[in-house]
Design a protein around this motif. Structure first.
Motif, mmCIF file in Angstrom:
data_model
loop_
_atom_site.group_PDB
_atom_site.id
_atom_site.type_symbol
_atom_site.label_atom_id
_atom_site.label_comp_id
_atom_site.label_asym_id
_atom_site.label_seq_id
_atom_site.Cartn_x
_atom_site.Cartn_y
_atom_site.Cartn_z
ATOM 1 N N ARG A 184 0.823 -1.197 0.000
ATOM 2 C CA ARG A 184 0.000 0.000 0.000
ATOM 3 C C ARG A 184 0.864 1.258 0.000
ATOM 4 O O ARG A 184 1.999 1.242 0.415
ATOM 5 N N GLY A 185 0.295 2.311 -0.434
ATOM 6 C CA GLY A 185 1.034 3.571 -0.392
ATOM 7 C C GLY A 185 0.708 4.431 -1.590
ATOM 8 O O GLY A 185 0.058 3.997 -2.547
ATOM 9 N N LEU A 186 1.167 5.651 -1.550
ATOM 10 C CA LEU A 186 0.851 6.630 -2.577
ATOM 11 C C LEU A 186 1.545 6.287 -3.890
ATOM 12 O O LEU A 186 2.754 6.088 -3.927
ATOM 13 N N ARG A 187 0.769 6.182 -4.955
ATOM 14 C CA ARG A 187 1.358 5.855 -6.261
ATOM 15 C C ARG A 187 1.268 7.029 -7.229
ATOM 16 O O ARG A 187 2.165 7.251 -8.025
ATOM 17 N N VAL A 188 0.151 7.740 -7.183
ATOM 18 C CA VAL A 188 -0.032 8.829 -8.151
ATOM 19 C C VAL A 188 -0.518 10.094 -7.446
ATOM 20 O O VAL A 188 -1.442 10.056 -6.648
ATOM 21 N N LEU A 189 0.120 11.206 -7.776
ATOM 22 C CA LEU A 189 -0.287 12.510 -7.252
ATOM 23 C C LEU A 189 -0.918 13.304 -8.382
ATOM 24 O O LEU A 189 -0.380 13.347 -9.492
ATOM 25 N N TRP A 190 -2.031 13.930 -8.103
ATOM 26 C CA TRP A 190 -2.676 14.778 -9.097
ATOM 27 C C TRP A 190 -2.742 16.182 -8.499
ATOM 28 O O TRP A 190 -3.461 16.399 -7.515
ATOM 29 N N VAL A 191 -1.961 17.112 -9.047
ATOM 30 C CA VAL A 191 -1.879 18.455 -8.481
ATOM 31 C C VAL A 191 -2.766 19.402 -9.280
ATOM 32 O O VAL A 191 -2.667 19.468 -10.512
ATOM 33 N N THR A 192 -3.638 20.094 -8.605
ATOM 34 C CA THR A 192 -4.520 21.035 -9.287
ATOM 35 C C THR A 192 -4.358 22.413 -8.648
ATOM 36 O O THR A 192 -4.179 22.508 -7.442
ATOM 37 N N THR A 229 -10.827 14.590 10.249
ATOM 38 C CA THR A 229 -10.956 13.127 10.379
ATOM 39 C C THR A 229 -10.334 12.446 9.164
ATOM 40 O O THR A 229 -9.607 11.459 9.292
ATOM 41 N N GLU A 230 -10.603 13.020 7.992
ATOM 42 C CA GLU A 230 -10.044 12.463 6.763
ATOM 43 C C GLU A 230 -8.512 12.538 6.811
ATOM 44 O O GLU A 230 -7.818 11.600 6.445
ATOM 45 N N ARG A 231 -8.011 13.690 7.286
ATOM 46 C CA ARG A 231 -6.562 13.842 7.406
ATOM 47 C C ARG A 231 -5.962 12.783 8.314
ATOM 48 O O ARG A 231 -4.923 12.192 8.010
ATOM 49 N N ALA A 232 -6.636 12.563 9.429
ATOM 50 C CA ALA A 232 -6.128 11.591 10.399
ATOM 51 C C ALA A 232 -6.089 10.205 9.764
ATOM 52 O O ALA A 232 -5.124 9.455 9.915
ATOM 53 N N ARG A 233 -7.151 9.873 9.012
ATOM 54 C CA ARG A 233 -7.203 8.576 8.346
ATOM 55 C C ARG A 233 -6.044 8.463 7.345
ATOM 56 O O ARG A 233 -5.371 7.452 7.268
ATOM 57 N N GLN A 234 -5.830 9.583 6.602
ATOM 58 C CA GLN A 234 -4.775 9.563 5.594
ATOM 59 C C GLN A 234 -3.392 9.453 6.221
ATOM 60 O O GLN A 234 -2.484 8.896 5.620
ATOM 61 N N SER A 235 -3.249 10.006 7.427
ATOM 62 C CA SER A 235 -1.895 9.995 7.979
ATOM 63 C C SER A 235 -1.497 8.587 8.402
ATOM 64 O O SER A 235 -0.319 8.303 8.567
ATOM 65 N N LYS A 236 -2.482 7.683 8.563
ATOM 66 C CA LYS A 236 -2.102 6.280 8.790
ATOM 67 C C LYS A 236 -1.541 5.701 7.503
ATOM 68 O O LYS A 236 -0.473 5.152 7.464
ATOM 69 N N HIS A 237 -2.324 5.808 6.450
ATOM 70 C CA HIS A 237 -1.723 5.513 5.143
ATOM 71 C C HIS A 237 -2.440 6.324 4.079
ATOM 72 O O HIS A 237 -3.663 6.489 4.110
ATOM 73 N N LEU A 238 -1.661 6.853 3.161
ATOM 74 C CA LEU A 238 -2.248 7.681 2.106
ATOM 75 C C LEU A 238 -2.915 6.777 1.080
ATOM 76 O O LEU A 238 -2.492 5.636 0.880
ATOM 77 N N SER A 266 8.371 12.506 4.984
ATOM 78 C CA SER A 266 8.036 12.756 3.579
ATOM 79 C C SER A 266 8.749 11.791 2.636
ATOM 80 O O SER A 266 8.181 11.357 1.639
ATOM 81 N N ARG A 267 9.997 11.466 2.950
ATOM 82 C CA ARG A 267 10.752 10.549 2.100
ATOM 83 C C ARG A 267 9.990 9.222 1.924
ATOM 84 O O ARG A 267 9.825 8.729 0.805
ATOM 85 N N ALA A 268 9.523 8.692 3.039
ATOM 86 C CA ALA A 268 8.809 7.410 2.995
ATOM 87 C C ALA A 268 7.465 7.549 2.285
ATOM 88 O O ALA A 268 7.039 6.651 1.552
ATOM 89 N N LEU A 269 6.811 8.694 2.454
ATOM 90 C CA LEU A 269 5.502 8.918 1.829
ATOM 91 C C LEU A 269 5.562 8.792 0.321
ATOM 92 O O LEU A 269 4.668 8.242 -0.306
#
Lengths: 807, 216
Positions: free
Chosen positions: A54-62, A98-107, A127-130
């Protein structure tokens, strides 16, 4: 997808193939052509099958928070179909805790975010690991970020992501651009070539002009705008949903009220939308627009980009769009779907804007889209970034220097400059030994620079979002309702009891207290129109050239466009009394009135460059004796008024147009230091000098606040080699004075044929300048009376001449 | 540097172009809003402020002391800027300055910043008082609201005046704001901002332009 009848366009296939080959790139296509799917399906196809933990694979910046929700929905829809294992989430300023807290466990695997929220993630210790598993980053609406400091912030963030995950692909999505290579280079950084994919299918677009039946011979800038009201009402009635774009908020306020007065039954069916209205009101308007429940929205650049409003059928542009790219962008807000027609109508507010309308349509036809300028190594953004990196797990100076140099904005950054930035971020740039207890950054045992205390870290996180924020003051009713916010600079011009238009209401200023302007509904009467600072749009060089081109045709008796036929009498009068300015000829008019000796000059270089040019001429003629001339400028030219006559011909021969000492002369003539101070306000905020405090912070915290002007003063005096000062000077020269354009204009003026005229009275081109100057000096009412008198006189002369010719 | 002599409640005083007021008969020098240690307080919170403002304050103060040779020096409040201004370095610098003027009487009228920063260290031998402090026709205060019956000599506002020139040019200068009931001194500190005042009828305004003082 194919089974569902989705037929891919060729540019979409090109993107898919490029992504599959592992290439980064830029997709350049008109609005509503399916850019999002082009990149998204490519990314899904390339990366979804690769199983990873699991983990962040794609970032979409707007660039806009408002876009994030919409984008999230679009991406989630396709992802569910093609890659159900992936979770799609958003993280912006609007994300709940709440959403932030959930995301901080895993994005989630896919994260939609803004440049600011991305920078905040980079400021996290982990951030490196993220970003370790990141496969792709997509920057949406890249054209919107390219030429500003948020874009530079994005460039730095992208460089950081490439370090954390070296194989990451970068894709940019962009609408119409003047310089696609530049946009790609800025996105991908130094050393990465990348693909450019362009959607070749032209977006069907119809642009025309609402030409008023009666055209005044002596245009009075802006004042006669509402004369087109009836026409605008007709246009709105003819379409299902219309966006009415105004260039400044004050005009939007005026038009909104005028439309309501003309069609009271439209109350609730038309709305107002501009950048200083409260977010919740803007959200409401946008929702209603999407649902199609509004007939028209009067707006400013606040709706230039953002979510797609499918119901919008028509776009009206009040006044000149001042540039080809802006017109295309706005026109594209209508007919926003593949295959539908974008339909825009220009509504000139004075006779010269009719000429501008013809010019901008020529620009569109010729595809003359303006190039953007990418900011060059702004030190304020870099100071902020250095602290961000120190927070985000720390950095080593050598490594970060190399990383930063891979960005387009800092490719020429020298090592001494970078060392200065690090030293400034560390301890203010003074000798490193002096005050070790006051260091913002300290070295850990691995020689990584880190932020010294949690309090400093918190403070830095709070100021990451400051790159866009201008000093704003809240506007609130005495009875409690919040209406929005306006620039501090505007409020500071108001006195208690002054009336102004805001958010569609007439308001009276009661008092200003702690960044809030308290107001109440004004008594009925003529309201003062708000003048918002800095909201004037710059006149593009390409449009200026198109305009000279159109005028050149007119000079040869060619009146091609319907607009040009309509203004023919005005242009012929200009030619009869003086001459038409064209690309080849520079027209100087000298007129003597009771006020004194006037010089009118029409270089068509835009208001900003004309301020510089006129001050430069005044300086060169008087050798620095201030106050000899009164000056007036507009986008087409400028006026210099003096009590004594000046032999301008001799001055020109003696080198009035020379570019030698341009720098020094302009600084001397315009009090360059004051302009630099203005730029320094923003710089001080971004570099973290000026801090507006935490929400709900006690008053004692204000002991630690100082104004940017005070910082400017002490830096000038005690630390004159501070690079933020030289940045302020450079920014003021480039942006506030357009020194580059000034030099180019002078070069052109030297080779143009000089046409010196002494018309008997103010010409149609001179008249708006004359009125502009009066406006600065007199109240609205006085100006109105004076102008009416002058108009009557001029019209009488012009009409009698025509009478003579006819008979 | 120069001065302008004005009369306040029958007493002649000198307004110095370097933002101080001198009362010759009592040989007292008045300085308002020095804000010592303000830059240090900013640095302590991670805001980089260049060095030199403290040295500048001392140098200017010394020049004034040499010029007027007063018997006493009165700080009209806001002598120290904040708690963080009481660092070792600042204290050492203040002691060194005090050592150069051992015989000078120094009086501090407490201002709002002093309330939070605390009284100056005892070794500086300041007499610290609450406003108003009455002497002759005058009352020394930090801000004008503390004045009771006498003519106030006050600080707090950091007044400045905007001079309008031709061609919409303007310059903003710290000023003495002489009113019917009190005079407001400009802020003395090198790292202090100013607040533009609006002159009302009967007010006199003297611009302190470092080298020269003149009436607006």
């Amino acid at each position: 997808m194919r089974e569902r009848g989705f037929e891919a366009a060729s540019f979409q296939r090109e993107v898919w193939n490029a992504v599959a080959r592992g290439e980064s790139g830029l997709l350049h296509a008109g609005t509503g052509s399916g850019k999002t799917y082009a990149v998204w399906l490519g990314v899904l196809e390339a990366f979804a099958p690769i199983a990873k933990s699991r983990g962040l694979r794609v970032l979409w910046v707007t660039p806009m928070r408002a876009l994030a929700a919409d984008t999230l929905r679009t991406l989630a829809c396709a992802t569910e179909e093609l890659c159900p294992a992936w979770e799609v989430g958003a993280r912006t300023g609007d994300t709940t805790s709440t959403e932030r807290a959930r995301q901080s466990k895993h994005l989630p695997e896919v994260l939609v975010t803004t440049p600011e929220s991305l920078t905040l993630l980079l400021a996290r210790d982990d951030s490196r690991a993220l970003f370790f598993a990141l496969d792709a980053v997509i920057v949406d609406e890249w054209h919107e970020l390219l030429s500003n400091k948020r874009g530079v912030q994005t460039q730095l963030a992208l460089a950081r992501l490439r370090r954390f995950s070296p194989r990451v692909l970068t894709w940019g999505l962009s609408a119409t651009l003047g310089d696609v290579e530049l946009a790609r280079d800025a996105l991908l950084g130094v050393g990465e070539r990348g693909t450019i994919v362009t959607d070749a299918t032209p977006k069907p677009m119809r642009i025309d002009t609402l030409v008023p039946e009666k055209i005044e011979r002596f245009p009075w800038g802006g004042h006669l705008g509402l004369r087109q009201l009836a026409g605008v009402v007709r246009e709105i009635e003819a379409a299902s949903t219309t966006l009415v774009f105004c260039n400044v908020r004050s005009a939007a306020e005026l038009w909104y009220r005028a439309l309501l007065a003309e069609r009271p039954e439209w109350a609730g069916r038309i709305a107002l939308h501009h950048g200083s209205m409260h977010q919740s009101e803007r959200d409401f308007v946008e929702r209603s627009l999407k649902e199609g429940s509004l007939r028209a929205v009067v707006c400013t650049s606040s709706l230039d980009l953002g979510v797609d409003f499918l119901p919008v059928e028509r776009v009206l542009q009040i006044g000149s769009p001042k540039g080809v790219a802006r017109l295309l962008q706005r026109a594209g807000r209508s007919g926003h779907a593949p295959g539908r027609v974008s339909r825009a109508t220009l509504v000139p507010t004075n006779a010269l804007e009719i000429v501008e309308a013809a010019a901008v349509r020529r620009g569109v036809a010729a595809g003359r889209v303006e190039s953007s300028r990418v900011p060059k190594k702004p030190f304020d953004v870099l100071v902020q970034h250095v602290v961000t990196c120190a927070l985000g797990g720390g950095f080593r100076v050598d490594e970060l220097f190399d990383e930063v140099r891979t960005t387009h904005a800092y490719r020429d950054l020298s090592r001494p400059e970078f060392d200065w930035v690090v030293a400034f971020a560390t301890n203010g740039g003074n000798s490193l030994e002096a005050y070790p207890e006051h260091h913002r950054l300290i070295r850990d045992e691995e020689m990584m620079l880190r932020v010294a205390t949690p309090a400093l870290a918190r403070r830095h996180r709070m100021s990451i979002g400051t790159i866009v924020a201008d000093a704003m003051i809240r506007v609130q009713m005495l009875r409690g309702r919040r209406l929005g916010s306006i620039e501090e600079a505007f409020v500071s011009m108001l006195r208690q009891g002054d009336t102004f238009l805001f958010s569609g209401r007439e308001l009276e200023l009661v008092r200003i207290h702690e960044m809030t302007a308290w107001v109440r509904a004004a008594k009925k009467g003529a309201p003062a129109v708000p003048r918002w600072n800095g909201s004037r749009m710059a006149f593009s060089e390409d449009l200026a050239e198109c305009m000279l081109d159109v005028l050149g045709d007119a000079g040869r008796g060619l009146f091609v466009e319907p607009e040009m036929q309509a203004v023919r009498p005005l242009l012929e009068l200009q030619q009869r009394w003086s001459a038409l300015p064209t690309a080849r000829s520079l027209v100087l008019e000298q007129i003597r009135t009771r006020e004194g000796h006037h010089l009118f000059c029409y270089p068509f270089a835009g208001r900003i460059a004309h301020i510089g040019l006129s001050a430069l001429f005044a300086h060169r003629v008087t050798r620095g004796v201030a106050g000899t001339f009164s000056i007036s400028v507009n986008d087409y030219g400028f006026e210099l008024l003096s009590a004594e006559p000046v032999d301008w011909k001799a001055r020109v021969e003696q080198g009035l147009f020379a570019t030698e000492n341009l720098f020094e002369d302009v600084i001397a003539s315009l009090k360059g230091a004051q302009l630099a101070l203005r730029r320094f306000r923003e710089i001080a905020r971004i570099a973290g000098l000026v801090f507006s405090g935490f929400p709900g912070q006690p008053k004692s915290a204000r002991q630690l606040q100082a104004s940017s002007s005070l910082f400017f003063e002490v830096f000038q005096k005690y630390d004159p080699s501070n690079l933020l000062l030289s940045q302020a000077e450079r920014e003021s020269l480039d942006q506030e004075l357009e020194i580059g354009r000034l030099g180019a204009i002078l070069d052109r003026m030297r080779v143009q044929t000089l046409v010196m005229c002494t018309p008997p009275r103010p010409t149609p081109f001179a008249f708006p300048l004359l009125v502009g100057r009066l406006r600065e000096r007199f109240s609205n009412e006085e100006v109105s009376q004076r102008v009416q008198r002058m108009l009557l006189d001029l019209e009488r002369v012009a009409a009698s001449e025509e009478g003579v010719r006819v008979s | 540097m120069n001065e302008i002599a004005v009369e306040l409640s029958g007493e002649e005083v000198l307004l110095s172009s370097d933002r101080a007021l001198y009362w010759p008969r009592e040989r007292k020098l008045f300085v308002a809003d020095a804000h010592f240690g303000k830059a240090a307080a900013f640095r302590a919170r991670g805001v980089p402020v260049p060095h030199g403002t403290t040295e500048d304050n001392f140098a200017r103060l010394d020049t004034l002391l040499v010029r007027f040779t007063p018997r006493a020096l009165v700080f009209l409040g806001d002598f120290l800027h904040a708690r963080e201004s009481r660092g070792e370095r600042m204290t050492a610098a203040l002691s060194a300055w005090r050592a150069r003027h051992p015989l000078l009487d120094v009086l501090l009228i407490r201002g709002n910043h002093d309330a939070r920063a605390g009284d100056p260290p005892a070794e500086l031998r300041f007499v610290t008082l609450n406003a108003p402090h009455v002497e002759g026709p005058f009352e020394y205060c930090h801000h004008s609201g503390e004045r009771e019956r006498g003519y106030g000599i006050v600080g707090h506002l950091h007044p400045s005046f905007v001079l309008q020139g031709r061609a919409r040019q303007s310059v903003r200068l710290p000023c003495f704001w002489m009113r019917k009931t009190h005079v407001v001194l400009p802020a003395f500190g090198a790292f202090t901002g100013t607040m533009a005042i609006e002159r009302e009828s009967g007010d006199r305004v003297f611009l302190a332009a470092r080298e020269r003082i003149f009436e607006a």
